[in-house]
Design an enzyme around this catalytic site. Structure first.
Site, PDB file in Angstrom:
ATOM      1  N   LYS A 130      -3.596   5.159   6.480  1.00  0.00           N
ATOM      2  CA  LYS A 130      -3.386   6.571   6.144  1.00  0.00           C
ATOM      3  C   LYS A 130      -2.860   7.318   7.369  1.00  0.00           C
ATOM      4  O   LYS A 130      -3.327   7.115   8.487  1.00  0.00           O
ATOM      5  CB  LYS A 130      -4.716   7.161   5.667  1.00  0.00           C
ATOM      6  CG  LYS A 130      -4.629   8.573   5.108  1.00  0.00           C
ATOM      7  CD  LYS A 130      -5.985   9.007   4.578  1.00  0.00           C
ATOM      8  CE  LYS A 130      -5.964  10.417   4.036  1.00  0.00           C
ATOM      9  NZ  LYS A 130      -7.293  10.831   3.526  1.00  0.00           N
ATOM     10  N   SER A 205      -6.932  12.839  -0.692  1.00  0.00           N
ATOM     11  CA  SER A 205      -5.829  12.926   0.254  1.00  0.00           C
ATOM     12  C   SER A 205      -5.242  11.571   0.621  1.00  0.00           C
ATOM     13  O   SER A 205      -4.224  11.501   1.295  1.00  0.00           O
ATOM     14  CB  SER A 205      -6.291  13.654   1.516  1.00  0.00           C
ATOM     15  OG  SER A 205      -7.372  12.977   2.130  1.00  0.00           O
ATOM     16  N   SER A 229     -11.513  11.728  -1.455  1.00  0.00           N
ATOM     17  CA  SER A 229     -10.163  11.365  -1.024  1.00  0.00           C
ATOM     18  C   SER A 229      -9.857   9.876  -0.976  1.00  0.00           C
ATOM     19  O   SER A 229      -8.716   9.492  -0.778  1.00  0.00           O
ATOM     20  CB  SER A 229      -9.870  11.974   0.353  1.00  0.00           C
ATOM     21  OG  SER A 229      -9.715  13.358   0.232  1.00  0.00           O
TER      22      SER A 229
END
Length: 534
Positions: A130, A205, A229
């Site tokens: 990420k 996210s 997330s």
């Protein structure tokens, strides 16, 4: 020199990404339809062997790499190709590292040839990261224009561990502006879409991670979770995702807002396509004894727990709805199908009263923005306008809190945790089964409720999402529950078009366990999976 506009900065970023995958462009005639999951096989870019490699579990790949059935270079190249296709399908990549990854893989192959053994348990396995997680020498922007030049000074501890275990890092994946959203949109990277239906979001996210894993452009990814997330995006894209308890998996080395806040703390966790791959990630991370490097971690080694080590008969508490927002018909059907399968497999099912969920949700809404969202307002504006989902979030924030308010906030949190623990103990359950979200993957702009995941961040209970089914044309039966809240009405309105709006969307559910018992949770999830496949 004139200052570049945010539009120019964003255009340059997207041009850079397009150039980086130019070697693996799909023919224009194939770029059609809302469901892109067939693109890798239809593209002709991957050989049958490469398709087999990229559709393998991480646990199987490391065995093939260890036995030299596959070389690190061929595995890495296969995943680079497939990641490039995933980018064209979903816009899920924030940074391409193909050249560096192949060089790293070549060095691993040379080491294997020289020493006759792998350098570690993940020797040659590609892993996606990420974007806001530190990977030395790479940007870590958190989707913010202002942080476009923030370069990771070192590897995050989890990255360092996986690198030393032999992992190869081939991409960094997109996250939303400020990170604080259950969808993935920013001025810097643009919008990431769902590979099963591009009219839907892959979540956030960790939305870039969920999209690339669903497209099999990565066998294993590193996500983060402070309100859903990892779990929401994994659920939206039909994958497996684990939110561990705080202080279990290394969390140091990230950019992001809220830095230093202790009221509610996020965590790092794995995202993959199987429970075995989640287990592999956790075992490697904790075999490193990371608590000697990150003192906030709790020194609990990974315990080898599988479905064979837990009771054959589990007692599962069930939350069909949380009393605030009723799940859409496909989610409600998936819940009933799973409950029926568990009963058929001999497990006990008891109804869980979600009486504490509203105060838990009200608590976390306050804890996210103790400063009245001023930090978010400062980071967005004319030079990086808030994208719609972030503007909505900031507009919903309450007033700035005082220090005494923060203390009271923590007292309220601890009280709610104690109440929930007492309810759990009194019911004698092993785990809670519940939706991961009120809807299947949301339409863009409609991820506006996180109650089914965020409450377990407040409680610091581990949660894992797992695939169950997909949206069906027959999912038309409306909820018979009375309207429970304005947010409930909003979500019912989202479903007025019926299942066609969510065509091809996967449906995952969530299993929640006791704090710091991730091993048992994954074993129970494996048991649920076995019940579903009987």
């Amino acid at each position: 020199m004139a200052k570049l506009s945010w539009q120019s900065i964003a255009a340059a970023k997207r041009h850079e990404l397009e150039d980086a995958i130019s070697e693996y462009k799909i023919e224009e005639s194939l770029l059609d339809g809302t469901n892109t999951t067939s693109w890798p096989s239809a593209s002709g870019l991957l050989s049958p062997r490469e398709l087999k490699i990229t559709e393998s579990r991480a646990v199987d790949l490391v065995e093939k790499l260890r036995s030299r059935d596959y070389s690190a270079v061929e595995v890495t190249v296969a995943f680079c190709k497939r990641a490039a296709i995933a980018q064209q399908a979903t816009n899920c990549i924030a940074l391409v590292l193909f050249k560096e990854a192949v060089e790293q893989a070549r060095a691993l192959d040379e080491c294997m040839e020289k020493k006759g053994k792998p350098i570690g348990p993940l020797h040659g396995l590609p892993i996606s990261v990420k974007e806001h997680i530190f990977l030395k020498g790479t940007p870590a922007t958190s989707g913010l224009i202002a942080w476009k030049d923030v370069i990771s000074p070192h590897d995050a501890l989890i990255v360092k561990i996986l690198r030393e275990a032999g992992a190869v890092f081939h991409v960094k994946t997109t996250n939303p502006q400020t990170l604080m959203a259950l969808e993935t949109d920013s001025n810097l990277f643009g919008r990431t879409v769902n590979p099963f239906n591009r009219n839907l979001t892959p979540g956030g996210s960790s939305g870039g991670e969920s999209a690339i894993i669903a497209m099999r452009g990565s066998p294993l990814g590193i996500g983060t979770d402070i309100g859903g997330s990892i779990r929401a995006p994994s659920a939206f894209c039909g994958g497996w995702g684990l939110k561990p308890s705080v202080a279990r998996i290394p969390h140091g080395g990230l950019t992001g807002l809220h830095a230093g806040m202790e009221n509610i703390i996020g965590c790092v966790g794995p995202m993959a396509n199987s429970v075995e791959d989640l287990r592999l990630f956790c075992k490697v991370a904790l075999d490193y004894e990371p608590w000697d490097h990150e003192p906030s971690l709790i020194g609990i080694p990974w315990r080898s727990t599988t479905v064979n080590d837990i009771p054959k008969k589990l007692t599962i508490g069930v939350i069909r709805h949380d009393g605030i927002v009723a799940p859409h018909p496909p989610i409600a059907r998936a819940m009933e199908e799973t409950i029926d399968a568990l009963r058929a497999a001999g497990h006990d099912i008891v109804d869980w009263d979600p009486k504490y969920h509203l105060p838990l949700l009200e608590w976390i809404g306050k804890a996210y923005f103790l400063d009245g969202a001023q930090e978010y307002r400062d980071m967005t504006g004319p030079s990086d306008p808030a994208v719609p989902i972030i503007k909505w979030l900031v507009d919903e924030a309450g007033e700035r809190c005082t220090l005494e308010d923060s203390w009271q906030c923590n007292r309220d949190r601890d009280y709610l945790r104690t109440c929930y623990a007492e309810q759990w103990r009194s019911m004698g359950i092993d785990a809670i089964l519940c939706p991961a979200n009120a809807s299947a993957a949301s339409a863009h702009g409609e991820s506006r409720y996180w109650g089914y995941t965020s409450v377990f961040n407040v409680l610091d209970l581990p949660g894992v999402v797992f695939p169950v089914t997909c949206v069906k044309e027959t999912d038309t039966r409306a909820s018979t529950l009375p309207i429970m809240s304005p947010k409930d009405q909003e979500y019912r309105d989202y479903y007025k078009e019926g299942p066609a709006k969510y065509r091809d969307a996967p449906i995952c559910l969530q299993l929640v366990g006791r704090r710091l018992q991730e091993e048992k949770l994954l074993a129970m999830a494996e048991s649920v999976q076995l019940a579903l496949t009987r």
